[in-house]
Scaffold this active site. Structure first.
Site, short mmCIF file in Angstrom:
data_model
loop_
_atom_site.label_atom_id
_atom_site.label_comp_id
_atom_site.label_asym_id
_atom_site.label_seq_id
_atom_site.Cartn_x
_atom_site.Cartn_y
_atom_site.Cartn_z
N SER A 134 0.87 -1.19 0.00
CA SER A 134 0.00 0.00 0.00
C SER A 134 0.90 1.23 0.00
O SER A 134 2.11 1.13 0.25
CB SER A 134 -0.86 -0.05 1.27
OG SER A 134 -1.13 1.23 1.79
N TYR B 207 -3.15 -0.06 10.24
CA TYR B 207 -3.05 -0.55 8.86
C TYR B 207 -1.68 -0.22 8.27
O TYR B 207 -1.02 -1.07 7.66
CB TYR B 207 -4.17 0.10 8.04
CG TYR B 207 -4.18 -0.23 6.56
CD1 TYR B 207 -4.63 -1.46 6.11
CD2 TYR B 207 -3.78 0.72 5.62
CE1 TYR B 207 -4.67 -1.75 4.74
CE2 TYR B 207 -3.82 0.45 4.26
CZ TYR B 207 -4.27 -0.79 3.83
OH TYR B 207 -4.30 -1.08 2.48
N1 LIG Z 1 -8.55 -0.22 -2.20
C1 LIG Z 1 -7.40 0.44 -2.17
O1 LIG Z 1 -7.33 1.62 -2.50
C2 LIG Z 1 -6.15 -0.27 -1.73
C3 LIG Z 1 -4.96 0.43 -1.75
C4 LIG Z 1 -3.79 -0.19 -1.35
C5 LIG Z 1 -3.82 -1.51 -0.96
N2 LIG Z 1 -4.99 -2.19 -0.94
C6 LIG Z 1 -4.94 -3.59 -0.52
O2 LIG Z 1 -5.42 -4.40 -1.55
C7 LIG Z 1 -5.94 -5.61 -1.01
C8 LIG Z 1 -7.34 -5.81 -1.54
O3 LIG Z 1 -8.12 -4.71 -1.12
P1 LIG Z 1 -9.54 -4.29 -1.74
O4 LIG Z 1 -9.61 -2.82 -1.74
O5 LIG Z 1 -9.80 -5.04 -2.99
O6 LIG Z 1 -10.49 -4.76 -0.56
P2 LIG Z 1 -11.67 -5.82 -0.49
O7 LIG Z 1 -12.31 -5.64 0.86
O8 LIG Z 1 -12.56 -5.71 -1.68
O9 LIG Z 1 -10.88 -7.19 -0.52
C9 LIG Z 1 -10.30 -7.74 0.61
C10 LIG Z 1 -10.69 -9.19 0.68
O10 LIG Z 1 -10.05 -9.80 1.80
C11 LIG Z 1 -10.99 -10.66 2.42
N3 LIG Z 1 -10.66 -10.91 3.82
C12 LIG Z 1 -10.73 -10.04 4.86
N4 LIG Z 1 -10.37 -10.66 5.99
C13 LIG Z 1 -10.06 -11.95 5.66
C14 LIG Z 1 -9.63 -13.08 6.40
N5 LIG Z 1 -9.42 -13.02 7.72
N6 LIG Z 1 -9.40 -14.23 5.73
C15 LIG Z 1 -9.60 -14.32 4.38
N7 LIG Z 1 -10.01 -13.27 3.64
C16 LIG Z 1 -10.25 -12.10 4.27
C17 LIG Z 1 -12.31 -9.92 2.29
O11 LIG Z 1 -13.42 -10.79 2.46
C18 LIG Z 1 -12.20 -9.38 0.86
O12 LIG Z 1 -12.66 -10.32 -0.08
C19 LIG Z 1 -5.86 -5.44 0.52
O13 LIG Z 1 -4.69 -6.06 1.00
C20 LIG Z 1 -5.77 -3.95 0.69
O14 LIG Z 1 -5.14 -3.60 1.89
C21 LIG Z 1 -6.16 -1.61 -1.31
#
Ligand SMILES: NC(=O)c1ccc[n+]([C@@H]2O[C@H](COP(=O)([O-])OP(=O)(O)OC[C@H]3O[C@@H](n4cnc5c(N)ncnc54)[C@H](O)[C@@H]3O)[C@@H](O)[C@H]2O)c1
Length: 280
Positions: free
Chosen positions: A163, A176
């Site tokens: 991130s 986070y």
């Molecule tokens: N959205 C953004 O702008 C952004 C930016 C930087 C990094 N990220 C990272 O990208 C990744 C995906 O994020 P996203 O935005 O698609 O979010 P999202 O919530 O759509 O996806 C996260 C997924 O992780 C699953 N999850 C949560 N806890 C869990 C557990 N204990 N066991 C198994 N699965 C679990 C959730 O059910 C979900 O499907 C994450 O690691 C997030 O930190 C997102």
């Protein structure tokens, strides 16, 4: 574009039904791969699998909690039974939760007494740990379990999802960012540790993407930008949020050892310039 060395390989994606990780799953499906999506809710995973199958991949939905080693071990057995050994692991499960945040960017006197303010002193250990563990322990444990399949096999790799908080902490979001900074360190550590075993380890660092998790942080109820998201856009030289497809090329590049076979221990920002920009 077809990356022929990915065809027929097996990839495991934790958090595979999420917004960003389902985009990875579909991109791998288009390469003709076996794509196992791991997450907490079977129905959501099955919906993603239907699309994986329609795109030319073989989908497998496996319920798994990434902070529970027994659950991950069971998931590995299901993947191995269906597809054999795992070639690529994408540690995508993660995210923030408001209970790991402070209300304000800067501490002010009176915050401790104010019941409407969550100050640094109000962060409860169990709330902080929920966010911290999901992001860092939820990356380390699946790696420990799945990486055993990769030993002695060429073209195997781990790709972590970092991130902007991995480079510098974002205001309010302490737990986070601490965990995502840990992912940057763990990525380098693991890359070095397994370099002589031929397993590459890298990370992709998404910038700001509008997803379910951060919707209320970035958008007001009427769809207009919040004050925070105005700051984000002002700090993004390319003037926009990312869309999941922006990440796909970098993900395929890191997965494909004909393209990135000498790349290990790297963290690649995909952020419209956010990380490079100091605002002046
Ligand atoms: N959205 C953004 O702008 C952004 C930016 C930087 C990094 N990220 C990272 O990208 C990744 C995906 O994020 P996203 O935005 O698609 O979010 P999202 O919530 O759509 O996806 C996260 C997924 O992780 C699953 N999850 C949560 N806890 C869990 C557990 N204990 N066991 C198994 N699965 C679990 C959730 O059910 C979900 O499907 C994450 O690691 C997030 O930190 C997102």
């Amino acid at each position: 574009m077809e990356f022929t060395n990915l065809k027929g390989k097996t990839v495991v994606i934790t958090g595979g039904s999420g917004v960003l990780c389902s985009a990875f799953a579909y991109a791998f499906a288009e390469q003709g791969m076996n794509v196992a999506v791991l997450g907490r809710t079977l129905s959501k995973l099955e919906t993603v699998c239907d699309k994986i199958n329609s795109l030319g991949g073989n989908g497998l939905a496996v319920v798994c909690d990434v902070v529970d080693k027994d659950s991950i071990t069971s998931a590995k057995k299901a993947v191995n039974d269906a597809f054999g050994k795992v070639d690529i692991l994408v540690n995508g499960a993660g995210g923030n939760h408001p209970r790991g945040n402070t209300t304000k960017e800067f501490f002010e006197s009176g915050d401790i007494e104010n019941p409407d303010v969550i100050s640094f002193f109000d962060l409860e250990k169990e709330n902080f740990s929920y966010v911290f563990d999901l992001n860092i322990v939820g990356t380390i444990l699946p790696t420990q379990v799945f990486l055993s399949d990769m030993l002695g096999r060429k073209g195997t790799t781990v790709i972590n999802v970092a991130s902007m908080g991995s480079y510098h902490p974002l205001t309010k979001v302490s737990a986070y960012c601490a965990a995502k900074a840990g992912i940057a360190s763990f990525t380098e550590w693991l890359a070095v540790h397994f370099a002589k075993s031929g397993i590459r380890v890298n990370a992709i660092a998404p910038g700001w993407f509008q997803t379910e998790q951060n919707k209320t942080l970035l958008l007001n109820a009427d769809g207009s930008l919040t004050e925070r998201s105005k700051k984000v856009i002002a700090h993004t030289p390319m003037d926009r949020f990312g869309v999941p497809e922006d990440l796909v090329g970098t993900m395929l590049y890191l997965a494909d050892d004909t393209l990135s076979g000498f790349v290990t221990g790297a963290m690649i920002p995909v952020d419209g310039g956010f990380q490079a920009y100091f605002g002046v």
